[in-house]
Design a protein around this motif. Sequence first.
Motif, PDB file in Angstrom:
ATOM      1  N   SER A  12       0.831  -1.202   0.000  1.00  0.00           N
ATOM      2  CA  SER A  12       0.000   0.000   0.000  1.00  0.00           C
ATOM      3  C   SER A  12       0.865   1.252   0.000  1.00  0.00           C
ATOM      4  O   SER A  12       2.047   1.217   0.361  1.00  0.00           O
ATOM      5  N   ASP A  13       0.245   2.354  -0.375  1.00  0.00           N
ATOM      6  CA  ASP A  13       0.951   3.635  -0.346  1.00  0.00           C
ATOM      7  C   ASP A  13       1.431   3.958   1.067  1.00  0.00           C
ATOM      8  O   ASP A  13       2.547   4.447   1.255  1.00  0.00           O
ATOM      9  N   ASP A 208       0.193  17.504  -1.563  1.00  0.00           N
ATOM     10  CA  ASP A 208       0.165  17.350  -3.015  1.00  0.00           C
ATOM     11  C   ASP A 208       1.332  16.499  -3.505  1.00  0.00           C
ATOM     12  O   ASP A 208       1.168  15.631  -4.362  1.00  0.00           O
ATOM     13  N   ASN A 211       0.795  12.781  -2.737  1.00  0.00           N
ATOM     14  CA  ASN A 211      -0.213  12.155  -3.598  1.00  0.00           C
ATOM     15  C   ASN A 211       0.321  11.887  -4.996  1.00  0.00           C
ATOM     16  O   ASN A 211       0.148  10.782  -5.536  1.00  0.00           O
ATOM     17  N   ARG A 212       0.984  12.874  -5.580  1.00  0.00           N
ATOM     18  CA  ARG A 212       1.397  12.669  -6.968  1.00  0.00           C
ATOM     19  C   ARG A 212       2.584  11.725  -7.086  1.00  0.00           C
ATOM     20  O   ARG A 212       2.671  10.946  -8.053  1.00  0.00           O
ATOM     21  N   LEU A 214       3.434   9.155  -5.003  1.00  0.00           N
ATOM     22  CA  LEU A 214       3.004   7.779  -4.761  1.00  0.00           C
ATOM     23  C   LEU A 214       2.239   7.231  -5.954  1.00  0.00           C
ATOM     24  O   LEU A 214       2.430   6.077  -6.357  1.00  0.00           O
ATOM     25  N   LYS A 215       1.375   8.054  -6.541  1.00  0.00           N
ATOM     26  CA  LYS A 215       0.609   7.614  -7.710  1.00  0.00           C
ATOM     27  C   LYS A 215       1.531   7.332  -8.892  1.00  0.00           C
ATOM     28  O   LYS A 215       1.397   6.314  -9.582  1.00  0.00           O
ATOM     29  N   LYS A 216       2.488   8.221  -9.126  1.00  0.00           N
ATOM     30  CA  LYS A 216       3.385   8.067 -10.261  1.00  0.00           C
ATOM     31  C   LYS A 216       4.300   6.860 -10.081  1.00  0.00           C
ATOM     32  O   LYS A 216       4.485   6.059 -11.009  1.00  0.00           O
ATOM     33  N   ARG A 218       3.821   4.191  -8.210  1.00  0.00           N
ATOM     34  CA  ARG A 218       3.050   2.952  -8.309  1.00  0.00           C
ATOM     35  C   ARG A 218       2.767   2.599  -9.766  1.00  0.00           C
ATOM     36  O   ARG A 218       2.889   1.435 -10.169  1.00  0.00           O
ATOM     37  N   PHE A 219       2.411   3.579 -10.561  1.00  0.00           N
ATOM     38  CA  PHE A 219       2.155   3.301 -11.981  1.00  0.00           C
ATOM     39  C   PHE A 219       3.417   2.779 -12.658  1.00  0.00           C
ATOM     40  O   PHE A 219       3.387   1.780 -13.381  1.00  0.00           O
ATOM     41  N   GLU A 222       4.036  -0.892 -11.318  1.00  0.00           N
ATOM     42  CA  GLU A 222       3.018  -1.884 -11.651  1.00  0.00           C
ATOM     43  C   GLU A 222       2.909  -2.114 -13.148  1.00  0.00           C
ATOM     44  O   GLU A 222       2.497  -3.192 -13.587  1.00  0.00           O
ATOM     45  N   ASP A 350       2.699  12.651 -18.365  1.00  0.00           N
ATOM     46  CA  ASP A 350       2.409  13.666 -17.367  1.00  0.00           C
ATOM     47  C   ASP A 350       3.242  14.903 -17.674  1.00  0.00           C
ATOM     48  O   ASP A 350       4.197  14.845 -18.453  1.00  0.00           O
TER      49      ASP A 350
END
Length: 403
Positions: A12-13, A208, A211-212, A214-216, A218-219, A222, A350
């Motif tokens: 998880s994040d 901010d 959030n960005r 961790l999202k980046k 993970r992408f 994965e 992005d």
Amino acid sequence: MNYQHNFNPSISDMDVFNEIVKEKENIGYYNLVYQDTSDFKEYAKSVKQKNIVVIGIGGSTLGTYAIYKFLKHSKTLSKQLYFLETTDPIDIKSKVEAIDLKDTLFIVISKSGTTIETVSIFKYINSLVKCNQTNTLVITENDSKLNSYAKTNNIKTFEIPKDVGGRFSVFSAVGLLPLAIVGIDIDELLKGTRKIHDSFFGIDSNRDVYNRLLKKARFFVEYKNNFNINVVFSYSSRLEGFNKWYIQLWGESLGKIDINSTRQGLTPIGIIGPIDQHSFLQLIVEGKRDKTVTVIKVDDFDSNLKIPDIKLHGLEELDYLDNIKFSSLINQQADATIESINNLNDIPCDVITIDGVSERSIASLMYEYELLTSICAKFMYINAYDQPGVEAGKIILKEKLNK
């Protein structure tokens, strides 16, 4: 019942974040944002030479060059900064011939203190001019052989902390000291890093960055088997040094064998717009779908240079270019590239827009990429801070040279 396992499901994040927080206790680059810079600034004021030559390679030079390259045309700097970082004899000779060695401070940087390229170049410089306490500075670990050499010869030294890896060392003495000497505001650099640090770690209310990133990350991890190549498309020639720094940071940190003995890695590519619109963009748009694209824009170029309103016979159909600022043109070229990529709907893309040409903006960008690298490593179950893949070549080289 006892249970043991070596399964590594996607974490998880919050688990990754907690791992980063824990890592801060023994990985030093995270905490450089709060360091005291007074010793660096005090030494910088004492330097009288007009030319500053950094002798080093890789992490000892790339970050410093990235910042200097980005800022030097927008600052009134009191000194010139040069880099001797390759054993290419043509490069060495041509650079040395262009510098007044009698008006030069040589900064020798090597974390280990035994880097072959660095010591080789330093030996050559010593054959041309006597390097001593009046014109030489050493930046290294406090127990290295280079440090011992400096102490024996009464040469001033600054320390690279043992818990700060070379490619993560730009905001240590490695980068801050040469930059301070030439007149760049290193406190502003650290303010840029602190902005990112505090947002990511929740020290301020704005999450901010957390959030960005961790999202980046993970992408990237994965989808690493689909999109294994990460392209940074920087729309400013000032970011050419950043691209080189990013390639080392990304490649040397993430190309590893994980805890399950599986080979991991993400391949970094750095290109410059609009130049590479006429080359690499073709591969991105119509080539294999194995690449992500990060476009980096500069909002304010600190330049009012315009396309002049002059008539060129036969080219009247391009008169719509007249009076357009070049800064506006390059950003519209970036926007057109972004739109063309997004219209395809199958290339992950992005956009990072930095506010201008300043110490804070480049430092924020670089610290963010350091964090992104560390986060990706956690998702991949690898150590971002070693480089066993390059050690074999070093051993072979030493054996060859000793024969």
